[in-house]
Motif scaffolding. Sequence first.
Motif, PDB file in Angstrom:
ATOM      1  N   LEU A  69       0.817  -1.205   0.000  1.00 31.10           N
ATOM      2  CA  LEU A  69       0.000   0.000   0.000  1.00 31.10           C
ATOM      3  C   LEU A  69       0.856   1.262   0.000  1.00 31.10           C
ATOM      4  O   LEU A  69       0.579   2.234  -0.700  1.00 31.10           O
ATOM      5  CB  LEU A  69      -0.933  -0.002   1.213  1.00 31.10           C
ATOM      6  N   LEU A  70       1.920   1.257   0.790  1.00 24.75           N
ATOM      7  CA  LEU A  70       2.787   2.436   0.873  1.00 24.75           C
ATOM      8  C   LEU A  70       3.539   2.673  -0.432  1.00 24.75           C
ATOM      9  O   LEU A  70       3.787   3.817  -0.822  1.00 24.75           O
ATOM     10  CB  LEU A  70       3.767   2.278   2.031  1.00 24.75           C
ATOM     11  N   VAL A  71       3.908   1.587  -1.136  1.00 21.65           N
ATOM     12  CA  VAL A  71       4.584   1.738  -2.433  1.00 21.65           C
ATOM     13  C   VAL A  71       3.639   2.391  -3.442  1.00 21.65           C
ATOM     14  O   VAL A  71       4.020   3.315  -4.170  1.00 21.65           O
ATOM     15  CB  VAL A  71       5.081   0.368  -2.943  1.00 21.65           C
ATOM     16  N   PHE A  72       2.383   1.926  -3.498  1.00 20.31           N
ATOM     17  CA  PHE A  72       1.408   2.532  -4.400  1.00 20.31           C
ATOM     18  C   PHE A  72       1.228   4.014  -4.074  1.00 20.31           C
ATOM     19  O   PHE A  72       1.188   4.864  -4.969  1.00 20.31           O
ATOM     20  CB  PHE A  72       0.064   1.813  -4.296  1.00 20.31           C
ATOM     21  N   ALA A  73       1.096   4.306  -2.791  1.00 18.42           N
ATOM     22  CA  ALA A  73       0.913   5.701  -2.387  1.00 18.42           C
ATOM     23  C   ALA A  73       2.139   6.540  -2.727  1.00 18.42           C
ATOM     24  O   ALA A  73       2.019   7.671  -3.211  1.00 18.42           O
ATOM     25  CB  ALA A  73       0.625   5.770  -0.884  1.00 18.42           C
ATOM     26  N   SER A  74       3.337   5.993  -2.517  1.00 15.25           N
ATOM     27  CA  SER A  74       4.571   6.739  -2.778  1.00 15.25           C
ATOM     28  C   SER A  74       4.740   7.048  -4.258  1.00 15.25           C
ATOM     29  O   SER A  74       5.144   8.148  -4.643  1.00 15.25           O
ATOM     30  CB  SER A  74       5.783   5.947  -2.271  1.00 15.25           C
ATOM     31  N   ILE A  75       4.429   6.069  -5.119  1.00 13.67           N
ATOM     32  CA  ILE A  75       4.539   6.292  -6.561  1.00 13.67           C
ATOM     33  C   ILE A  75       3.594   7.412  -6.995  1.00 13.67           C
ATOM     34  O   ILE A  75       3.969   8.324  -7.747  1.00 13.67           O
ATOM     35  CB  ILE A  75       4.237   4.996  -7.339  1.00 13.67           C
ATOM     36  N   SER A  76       2.363   7.344  -6.519  1.00 10.76           N
ATOM     37  CA  SER A  76       1.372   8.356  -6.883  1.00 10.76           C
ATOM     38  C   SER A  76       1.782   9.739  -6.390  1.00 10.76           C
ATOM     39  O   SER A  76       1.683  10.733  -7.122  1.00 10.76           O
ATOM     40  CB  SER A  76       0.013   7.972  -6.300  1.00 10.76           C
ATOM     41  N   VAL A  77       2.247   9.807  -5.153  1.00 13.09           N
ATOM     42  CA  VAL A  77       2.677  11.091  -4.597  1.00 13.09           C
ATOM     43  C   VAL A  77       3.872  11.648  -5.372  1.00 13.09           C
ATOM     44  O   VAL A  77       3.934  12.844  -5.667  1.00 13.09           O
ATOM     45  CB  VAL A  77       3.020  10.943  -3.101  1.00 13.09           C
ATOM     46  N   SER A  78       4.821  10.794  -5.744  1.00  7.66           N
ATOM     47  CA  SER A  78       6.006  11.239  -6.479  1.00  7.66           C
ATOM     48  C   SER A  78       5.629  11.825  -7.826  1.00  7.66           C
ATOM     49  O   SER A  78       6.127  12.894  -8.226  1.00  7.66           O
ATOM     50  CB  SER A  78       6.981  10.071  -6.665  1.00  7.66           C
ATOM     51  N   ILE A  79       4.744  11.138  -8.561  1.00  3.30           N
ATOM     52  CA  ILE A  79       4.311  11.638  -9.864  1.00  3.30           C
ATOM     53  C   ILE A  79       3.621  12.988  -9.715  1.00  3.30           C
ATOM     54  O   ILE A  79       3.873  13.938 -10.469  1.00  3.30           O
ATOM     55  CB  ILE A  79       3.378  10.620 -10.552  1.00  3.30           C
ATOM     56  N   THR A  80       2.755  13.095  -8.722  1.00  4.26           N
ATOM     57  CA  THR A  80       2.037  14.353  -8.502  1.00  4.26           C
ATOM     58  C   THR A  80       2.988  15.478  -8.122  1.00  4.26           C
ATOM     59  O   THR A  80       2.840  16.615  -8.596  1.00  4.26           O
ATOM     60  CB  THR A  80       0.984  14.168  -7.393  1.00  4.26           C
ATOM     61  N   LEU A  81       3.976  15.187  -7.286  1.00  5.08           N
ATOM     62  CA  LEU A  81       4.947  16.214  -6.903  1.00  5.08           C
ATOM     63  C   LEU A  81       5.703  16.729  -8.116  1.00  5.08           C
ATOM     64  O   LEU A  81       5.920  17.941  -8.270  1.00  5.08           O
ATOM     65  CB  LEU A  81       5.933  15.640  -5.879  1.00  5.08           C
ATOM     66  N   VAL A  82       6.133  15.829  -9.001  1.00 10.99           N
ATOM     67  CA  VAL A  82       6.873  16.238 -10.200  1.00 10.99           C
ATOM     68  C   VAL A  82       6.007  17.125 -11.091  1.00 10.99           C
ATOM     69  O   VAL A  82       6.434  18.189 -11.552  1.00 10.99           O
ATOM     70  CB  VAL A  82       7.367  14.997 -10.971  1.00 10.99           C
ATOM     71  N   GLN A  83       4.755  16.702 -11.331  1.00 14.20           N
ATOM     72  CA  GLN A  83       3.872  17.464 -12.211  1.00 14.20           C
ATOM     73  C   GLN A  83       3.548  18.834 -11.625  1.00 14.20           C
ATOM     74  O   GLN A  83       3.575  19.852 -12.339  1.00 14.20           O
ATOM     75  CB  GLN A  83       2.577  16.668 -12.447  1.00 14.20           C
ATOM     76  N   GLU A  84       3.242  18.892 -10.338  1.00 13.61           N
ATOM     77  CA  GLU A  84       2.904  20.166  -9.715  1.00 13.61           C
ATOM     78  C   GLU A  84       4.107  21.107  -9.673  1.00 13.61           C
ATOM     79  O   GLU A  84       3.965  22.313  -9.859  1.00 13.61           O
ATOM     80  CB  GLU A  84       2.375  19.929  -8.291  1.00 13.61           C
ATOM     81  N   SER A  85       5.302  20.562  -9.445  1.00 15.96           N
ATOM     82  CA  SER A  85       6.511  21.392  -9.430  1.00 15.96           C
ATOM     83  C   SER A  85       6.771  21.991 -10.802  1.00 15.96           C
ATOM     84  O   SER A  85       7.154  23.158 -10.927  1.00 15.96           O
ATOM     85  CB  SER A  85       7.711  20.552  -8.979  1.00 15.96           C
ATOM     86  N   ARG A  86       6.562  21.194 -11.848  1.00 13.10           N
ATOM     87  CA  ARG A  86       6.724  21.711 -13.206  1.00 13.10           C
ATOM     88  C   ARG A  86       5.733  22.834 -13.479  1.00 13.10           C
ATOM     89  O   ARG A  86       6.083  23.848 -14.107  1.00 13.10           O
ATOM     90  CB  ARG A  86       6.534  20.585 -14.219  1.00 13.10           C
ATOM     91  N   SER A  87       4.506  22.676 -13.028  1.00 12.94           N
ATOM     92  CA  SER A  87       3.493  23.702 -13.229  1.00 12.94           C
ATOM     93  C   SER A  87       3.892  25.006 -12.543  1.00 12.94           C
ATOM     94  O   SER A  87       3.728  26.098 -13.096  1.00 12.94           O
ATOM     95  CB  SER A  87       2.135  23.227 -12.693  1.00 12.94           C
ATOM     96  N   GLU A  88       4.431  24.909 -11.332  1.00 10.96           N
ATOM     97  CA  GLU A  88       4.864  26.106 -10.611  1.00 10.96           C
ATOM     98  C   GLU A  88       5.983  26.828 -11.368  1.00 10.96           C
ATOM     99  O   GLU A  88       5.990  28.052 -11.467  1.00 10.96           O
ATOM    100  CB  GLU A  88       5.349  25.732  -9.201  1.00 10.96           C
TER     101      GLU A  88
END
Length: 279
Positions: A69-88
């Motif tokens: 469960l934590l691996v699934f959550a970590s992958i999702s969080v990592s992808i979102t962090l990268v995309q949001e950082s690019r947007s900023e």
Amino acid sequence: MNPENLQGLSHEEAALRLKREGLNQLPKANNRNLLRIFLDVLREPMFALLLSGGLIYWLLGDTTEALLLLVFASISVSITLVQESRSERVLETLRDLASPRALVIRSGERLTIAGTQVVRGDLLVVNEGDRVAADAQLLSAQELLVDESLLTGESVAVAKIAPHSNTTAGAIADTQRIYAGTLVVRGIGIAEVSAIGLNTEMGHIGTALRSIDTEQAQLQRQLRWLVRDFALAGALAALMVVLLYGLLRGSWLEALLAGIAIGMSLLPEEFPLVMAVFM
């Protein structure tokens, strides 16, 4: 009008106006750092459920399920962090377009300064390839074409002309003005700055945009409803399993563990990853 005779503001007057009226720039938005983006991601109910489920499994001693469960959550969080950082970063880059370098005439000299240092009353010299630093009224123009698509959306460059000597200030047409953020595609012109920062047309648009309340994407809203439905179904199924197991077999501890297992099995771990990729 002979450009050689133009004196522009004195250095002292320009410094005084800069101190009095401020920098020629749009207000900086409250950019989110990685920590704030991370906290915003954790507010999503699907991520919260995954992390909570992983913690429960870890407390129960089931390390394998907890790590999954934590691996699934970590992958999702990592992808979102990268995309949001690019947007900023993209938003910050777009903001910088409003404050390019500028060629001005001060005390009879042509100086290249930062766009943020341009003040009202400055004489702005624009050439082919320049991005206009502030709103200004043309004093002279030679075959001047300006791309105003950033403001109007119109892809065709607009021809600009200098007003006649007998034109009153109130009668100055749109073709006799140039605007901050627009791009000179041909020609040369000299203009007197009439507005800077928030008082420019770009500043007015920025102010209007800041008053708009941004809504969540339809996919995010639908996912919240789906998470709510799955959470309710999982809670009801877990409660039924606990009651039936406990009443029929008499072991309430095993009933509790079985209920937790059933509830967690109804948790769709793939939803956060799908959401992060689609967004």
